[in-house]
Design a protein around this motif. Structure first.
Motif, PDB file in Angstrom:
ATOM      1  N   VAL A   1       0.844  -1.187   0.000  1.00  0.00           N
ATOM      2  CA  VAL A   1       0.000   0.000   0.000  1.00  0.00           C
ATOM      3  C   VAL A   1       0.883   1.242   0.000  1.00  0.00           C
ATOM      4  N   GLY A   2       0.360   2.296  -0.546  1.00  0.00           N
ATOM      5  CA  GLY A   2       1.049   3.580  -0.533  1.00  0.00           C
ATOM      6  C   GLY A   2       0.088   4.658  -0.075  1.00  0.00           C
ATOM      7  N   PHE A   3       0.648   5.773   0.352  1.00  0.00           N
ATOM      8  CA  PHE A   3      -0.168   6.857   0.897  1.00  0.00           C
ATOM      9  C   PHE A   3       0.057   8.132   0.094  1.00  0.00           C
ATOM     10  N   LYS A   4      -1.016   8.667  -0.401  1.00  0.00           N
ATOM     11  CA  LYS A   4      -0.955   9.966  -1.081  1.00  0.00           C
ATOM     12  C   LYS A   4      -2.270  10.692  -0.822  1.00  0.00           C
ATOM     13  N   SER A   5      -2.196  12.005  -0.772  1.00  0.00           N
ATOM     14  CA  SER A   5      -3.425  12.790  -0.776  1.00  0.00           C
ATOM     15  C   SER A   5      -3.708  13.199  -2.203  1.00  0.00           C
ATOM     16  N   LEU A   6      -4.970  13.301  -2.528  1.00  0.00           N
ATOM     17  CA  LEU A   6      -5.374  13.663  -3.881  1.00  0.00           C
ATOM     18  C   LEU A   6      -6.518  14.654  -3.801  1.00  0.00           C
ATOM     19  N   ALA A   7      -6.352  15.750  -4.503  1.00  0.00           N
ATOM     20  CA  ALA A   7      -7.426  16.726  -4.630  1.00  0.00           C
ATOM     21  C   ALA A   7      -7.602  17.021  -6.109  1.00  0.00           C
ATOM     22  N   LEU A   8      -8.821  16.885  -6.579  1.00  0.00           N
ATOM     23  CA  LEU A   8      -9.135  17.195  -7.967  1.00  0.00           C
ATOM     24  C   LEU A   8      -9.947  18.487  -7.969  1.00  0.00           C
ATOM     25  N   LEU A   9      -9.299  19.573  -8.380  1.00  0.00           N
ATOM     26  CA  LEU A   9      -9.978  20.860  -8.477  1.00  0.00           C
ATOM     27  C   LEU A   9     -10.653  20.929  -9.835  1.00  0.00           C
ATOM     28  N   ASN A  10     -11.955  20.986  -9.822  1.00  0.00           N
ATOM     29  CA  ASN A  10     -12.717  20.832 -11.054  1.00  0.00           C
ATOM     30  C   ASN A  10     -13.719  21.965 -11.174  1.00  0.00           C
ATOM     31  N   THR A  11     -13.366  22.962 -11.971  1.00  0.00           N
ATOM     32  CA  THR A  11     -14.281  24.050 -12.268  1.00  0.00           C
ATOM     33  C   THR A  11     -14.416  24.159 -13.776  1.00  0.00           C
ATOM     34  N   LYS A  12     -15.296  25.046 -14.196  1.00  0.00           N
ATOM     35  CA  LYS A  12     -15.556  25.175 -15.627  1.00  0.00           C
ATOM     36  C   LYS A  12     -14.303  25.562 -16.395  1.00  0.00           C
ATOM     37  N   ASN A  13     -13.475  26.401 -15.794  1.00  0.00           N
ATOM     38  CA  ASN A  13     -12.314  26.929 -16.505  1.00  0.00           C
ATOM     39  C   ASN A  13     -10.987  26.414 -15.974  1.00  0.00           C
ATOM     40  N   ASP A  14     -11.028  25.400 -15.122  1.00  0.00           N
ATOM     41  CA  ASP A  14      -9.767  24.903 -14.569  1.00  0.00           C
ATOM     42  C   ASP A  14      -9.972  23.486 -14.039  1.00  0.00           C
ATOM     43  N   ILE A  15      -9.084  22.590 -14.417  1.00  0.00           N
ATOM     44  CA  ILE A  15      -9.064  21.233 -13.869  1.00  0.00           C
ATOM     45  C   ILE A  15      -7.632  20.958 -13.412  1.00  0.00           C
ATOM     46  N   GLN A  16      -7.445  20.758 -12.136  1.00  0.00           N
ATOM     47  CA  GLN A  16      -6.105  20.537 -11.592  1.00  0.00           C
ATOM     48  C   GLN A  16      -6.088  19.263 -10.756  1.00  0.00           C
ATOM     49  N   CYS A  17      -5.006  18.546 -10.864  1.00  0.00           N
ATOM     50  CA  CYS A  17      -4.774  17.362 -10.049  1.00  0.00           C
ATOM     51  C   CYS A  17      -3.659  17.677  -9.060  1.00  0.00           C
ATOM     52  N   LEU A  18      -3.983  17.660  -7.766  1.00  0.00           N
ATOM     53  CA  LEU A  18      -3.005  17.940  -6.714  1.00  0.00           C
ATOM     54  C   LEU A  18      -2.693  16.651  -5.969  1.00  0.00           C
ATOM     55  N   ILE A  19      -1.439  16.248  -6.008  1.00  0.00           N
ATOM     56  CA  ILE A  19      -0.969  15.091  -5.248  1.00  0.00           C
ATOM     57  C   ILE A  19      -0.133  15.611  -4.089  1.00  0.00           C
ATOM     58  N   ASN A  20      -0.502  15.230  -2.884  1.00  0.00           N
ATOM     59  CA  ASN A  20       0.204  15.682  -1.675  1.00  0.00           C
ATOM     60  C   ASN A  20       0.337  17.204  -1.663  1.00  0.00           C
ATOM     61  N   ASN A  21      -0.742  17.870  -2.070  1.00  0.00           N
ATOM     62  CA  ASN A  21      -0.865  19.334  -2.092  1.00  0.00           C
ATOM     63  C   ASN A  21       0.030  20.021  -3.121  1.00  0.00           C
ATOM     64  N   GLU A  22       0.597  19.248  -4.041  1.00  0.00           N
ATOM     65  CA  GLU A  22       1.392  19.828  -5.118  1.00  0.00           C
ATOM     66  C   GLU A  22       0.659  19.646  -6.446  1.00  0.00           C
ATOM     67  N   GLU A  23       0.565  20.738  -7.211  1.00  0.00           N
ATOM     68  CA  GLU A  23      -0.067  20.644  -8.519  1.00  0.00           C
ATOM     69  C   GLU A  23       0.812  19.822  -9.456  1.00  0.00           C
ATOM     70  N   ILE A  24       0.214  18.880 -10.138  1.00  0.00           N
ATOM     71  CA  ILE A  24       0.930  17.983 -11.043  1.00  0.00           C
ATOM     72  C   ILE A  24       0.481  18.269 -12.474  1.00  0.00           C
ATOM     73  N   PHE A  25       1.442  18.517 -13.360  1.00  0.00           N
ATOM     74  CA  PHE A  25       1.081  18.544 -14.775  1.00  0.00           C
ATOM     75  C   PHE A  25       1.078  17.081 -15.246  1.00  0.00           C
TER      76      PHE A  25
END
Length: 821
Positions: A283-307
């Motif tokens: 098992v591994g541990f990561k936080s994930l936040a998917l910021l999903n708005t009409k004009n922006d979609i961002q994937c944040l892993i461990n609070n860092e934005e990932i391209f």
């Protein structure tokens, strides 16, 4: 015990209803499985045409040494697709879903031979009865009733692969004892909440009723032991619902941003010695936040934005539906600087080895469910229960893999409905909007979810809103500046080009390095849309004319070798230019995945890797703009060039940055500076600042003749070794030979690695190295005079001399070399 040897017979649909009606002599084909009937027929030199128009009967015998008189379980990991199963003449199972694992209790079998029969009914016949009209018809497949059949669409899509649908036991079949303990619906779900780790363990434990004591279950991780609490038994099953805290765990990162910290665990159920049950995993541990708005979609892993950059995964073989050589293929994925892979809705759910390797290699997985383009009859109760069971099974299986980042309900269902003129309230149904999202959240609470890809916007395929499948530069023949007009936010599918393989593959498949492109053998490997009057080779030719200024018809007519040389380069150059722009902070793009990572059949397919697993020229060229430490250059027209230096690592880095302006075979100007880039950040500026003033580097103002053929921007370490290089060509890419064109090759050994060192006396572009005895980590490179350019290689075992050749598009001669190992 795995069952692999089968005898096979073919019949017309419903000619026989049960195996007793078939004489043994009818079974005239032998095969090894897991595989498909298409692969077996090809291996036996038999035709595999129209295989889904028949019933296929499978028969085998097995003997299980059952001295302890244990209850046996028959496990089917995947039956494709409409299957009926008999054991010793008695029916034991029916299945209508190739994506659903099945398990049957056989009771206690004695040591005699047991006969197992399976019939795979004709999918073609199952599609014939009228079952109601869909709200729209898709051009992706011809048989609209496939929407009722839970099978892969591969094999049914003209222009993608041969017509080899999945039929047969395509995943393993096992006979296993049901021990004193049996785990059911087990889920091990890791999560990171702030800086605290948590592992949820859910499932059911069956204990043999003859045991007169309560079971115990222990969980081992990080040299610690946890005894899990069990619920009260119901019909022999004890419920498991426990959480284990892991204080401040080391985090899992995509490989572009950090380490892949994984924790080994063992689940052990108390029993009587050999009959106890253990299960091991990671098992591994990561936080994930998917910021999903009409004009922006961002994937944040461990609070860092990932391209997020990568490609869409394909099955390894169009015949057997297996993915082979996974360590090599996914290793190349990492080497290319890609960090996200999409398993699309037209494919199959991958095996556990695939997801385990993605965990270890640091590859994020975008996981579609296997629905694409069609109007699925989710309002039918039986069909809905079938797909809900499928989804629960797959999500439960995937719950412990840290690589799972995004779930997506389907591929292009909303797009297809909108393009066919359906009302907006018909684009998305409740199953994809709600049911799937809830099932995913139950097992992987922090994974992102999209109901369809593409989606959002006034039209679901609108490129500047939400998810976009971007083929503006590509199939729609848009100019390169369309990247600014389309303004994509995130593209899970883009840039599908007919990418030509390297010379070795061309010779193996077509007997020459520049085969005629009008022949049926060549065209069979060129992808096309089902109803279009063009194919993706036409798309590539369009951009070859744009970037090189060559008359394609004239090249193909009299200079076919030059046509192939330029055609091999153009698609990689296009993708490189677009990704360079998307990766910079000049755009609002947060991710893009190219269409097809690997070809399914030989030829100039969409893949960056050919069907043999070898990188294509496009892979090498695109690779150079996807690395964690990267220099990029963006042509902004009248605003000149903007350069970007990206450092995605966890450490602040100091670099040397050099710029060289080349024209007519010489360097006419050079500038150097030093920069410091903080961890996981970007520095951006204009080239004019670096070059001390106005240079008209983009040749937009056109005050006189063009000053530069090429602009080299190189990012270097303190020892001047090159970390990253980006080369931009203002105007057309030059193909006129230089006056000075000497290129020298040497072989060196450093710190246990082998390198070819290239030296030239003039700027050369797209230097192609060819050798049968080595594997290259870089190719189609750009060289400056006077520098030693090192390319890491792997030398084949037993080779004492490395022989090969190299050429460049602006060099008139090909250089042969021999290096002592």
């Amino acid at each position: 015990m795995e069952i692999t040897d089968w005898r096979i017979s073919r019949s017309t649909p419903k000619q026989f209803l049960e195996p007793s009606e078939l004489d043994d002599t009818r079974y005239d084909l032998n095969g090894l499985f897991p595989s498909t009937i298409a692969q077996t027929l090809k291996a036996s030199a038999r035709t595999a045409d129209n295989i889904d128009q028949y019933d296929w009967w499978f028969r085998t015998e097995f003997r299980y040494e059952n001295s302890c008189a244990q209850t046996l379980m028959l496990h089917f990991e995947g039956l494709a697709t409409i299957a009926e199963v008999w054991l010793n003449g008695e029916p034991i199972l029916t299945s209508e879903n190739m994506f659903l694992a099945q398990c049957v209790s056989l009771g206690v079998l004695d040591d005699r031979k047991n006969r197992l029969d399976i019939v795979f009914r004709s999918v073609f016949s199952a599609c014939v009865p009228f079952r109601g009209r869909p709200k729209w018809k898709t051009n992706l497949v011809k048989r609209q009733n496939l929407r009722w059949i839970r099978t892969s669409l591969l094999g049914y899509i003209p222009g993608w692969t041969q017509a080899y649908p999945a039929i047969g036991p395509w995943r393993p079949v096992h006979v296993l004892p049901k021990t004193e303990y049996y785990l059911k619906k087990l889920k091990v779900i890791p999560a990171l909440n702030g800086e605290s780790g948590e592992i949820k363990i859910l499932g059911e434990l069956w204990q043999d009723p003859s045991l007169k004591f309560d079971p115990t279950i222990e969980f081992f991780i990080e040299s610690k032991t946890f005894t899990l609490k069990l619920g009260k038994p119901v019909e022999g099953y004890y419920s498991i619902n426990e959480s284990i805290k892991i204080p401040s765990p080391r985090k899992w990162w995509p490989h572009t941003h950090g380490d892949q910290n994984l924790y080994q665990y063992q689940l052990k159920l108390g029993g009587t010695g050999a009959n106890s049950l253990t299960r091991n995993g990671n098992v591994g541990f990561k936080s994930l936040a998917l910021l999903n708005t009409k004009n922006d979609i961002q994937c944040l892993i461990n609070n860092e934005e990932i391209f997020c950059r990568g490609s869409c995964w394909t099955i390894g073989d169009a015949c057997n539906f297996q993915s082979e050589n996974l360590p090599s293929l996914l290793g190349q994925f990492v080497d290319a600087g890609m960090n996200m892979i999409r398993v699309g809705g037209t494919m199959v759910y991958e095996n556990d080895e695939f997801y385990g390797l993605c965990d270890k290699l640091g590859i994020m997985v975008w996981q579609d469910f296997m629905f694409a383009n069609m109007d699925y009859p989710v309002e039918d109760q039986q069909f809905r229960e079938n797909i809900r069971e499928e989804v629960r099974h797959q999500v439960r299986r995937l719950s412990e893999y840290c690589c799972i980042t995004i779930f997506c309900g389907n591929s292009e269902v909303e797009q297809q409905a909108a393009m066919m003129g359906c009302d907006p309230d018909e684009w998305r149904n409740e199953f994809f909007a709600c049911d799937l999202a809830e099932i995913c959240k139950e097992s992987i609470p922090n994974a992102g979810y999209f109901p369809s890809s593409p989606c959002y916007g006034d039209l679901p395929f609108q490129p500047d809103v939400g998810l976009a499948h971007y083929f503006g530069v590509g199939a729609y023949l848009r100019e390169l500046d369309d990247i600014w007009v389309s303004d994509i936010k995130f593209s899970p599918e883009c840039l599908g080009f007919s990418n030509i393989p390297d010379e070795r593959t061309l010779i193996e498949c077509f007997d020459c390095a520049a085969p005629p492109v009008h022949t049926p053998a060549w065209k069979a490997g060129v992808p096309r849309d089902n109803v279009a009057g063009w194919d993706f080779e036409d798309v590539r030719d369009f951009y070859t004319e744009k970037l090189f200024g060559e008359d394609i018809l004239a090249l193909r007519y009299s200079k076919n070798q030059k046509y192939f040389k330029l055609s091999k380069l153009v698609t990689g150059e296009l993708m490189s230019r677009l990704f360079a722009t998307w990766r910079s902070s000049l755009t609002s793009c947060r991710g893009a995945l190219t269409w097809f990572y690997k070809d399914i059949i030989p030829g100039a397919g969409w893949g960056l890797i050919d069907s043999f697993g070898r990188p294509k020229p496009a892979w090498y060229i695109l690779r150079r703009c996807l690395q964690p430490e990267q220099v990029l250059m963006i042509n902004k027209g009248l605003s000149g060039h903007i350069y970007s230096v990206i450092n995605e690592t966890e450490n602040t880095k100091r670099y040397k940055l050099s710029i060289d302006f080349c024209s007519s075979g010489v360097i006419v100007q050079s500038f150097n500076t030093s920069i410091c880039v903080n961890a996981r950040s970007e520095i951006q500026s204009s080239l004019a600042n670096l070059a001390n003033g106005f240079q008209d580097t983009t040749f937009s103002y056109r005050f006189g003749e063009k000053k530069y053929d090429a602009i080299f921007l190189s990012l270097k370490n303190d020892d001047s070794s090159i970390i990253s290089r980006y080369v931009d060509f203002p105007g057309l890419i030059p193909t006129i030979p230089n006056k000075m064109e000497s290129i020298l090759v040497d072989l060196i050994h450093e710190l246990g690695n082998d390198y070819l060192v290239l030296t030239t006396d003039s700027p050369v572009y797209f230097v192609e190295l060819s050798s049968k005895s080595i594997s290259l980590f870089d190719n189609y490179v750009h060289l400056l005079p006077g520098e030693d350019y090192k390319i890491k290689i792997t030398i084949d075992p037993g080779v004492t001399k490395v022989r090969g050749s190299l050429s460049a598009i602006n060099s008139s001669n090909s250089v042969r070399f021999v290096c002592e190992v």
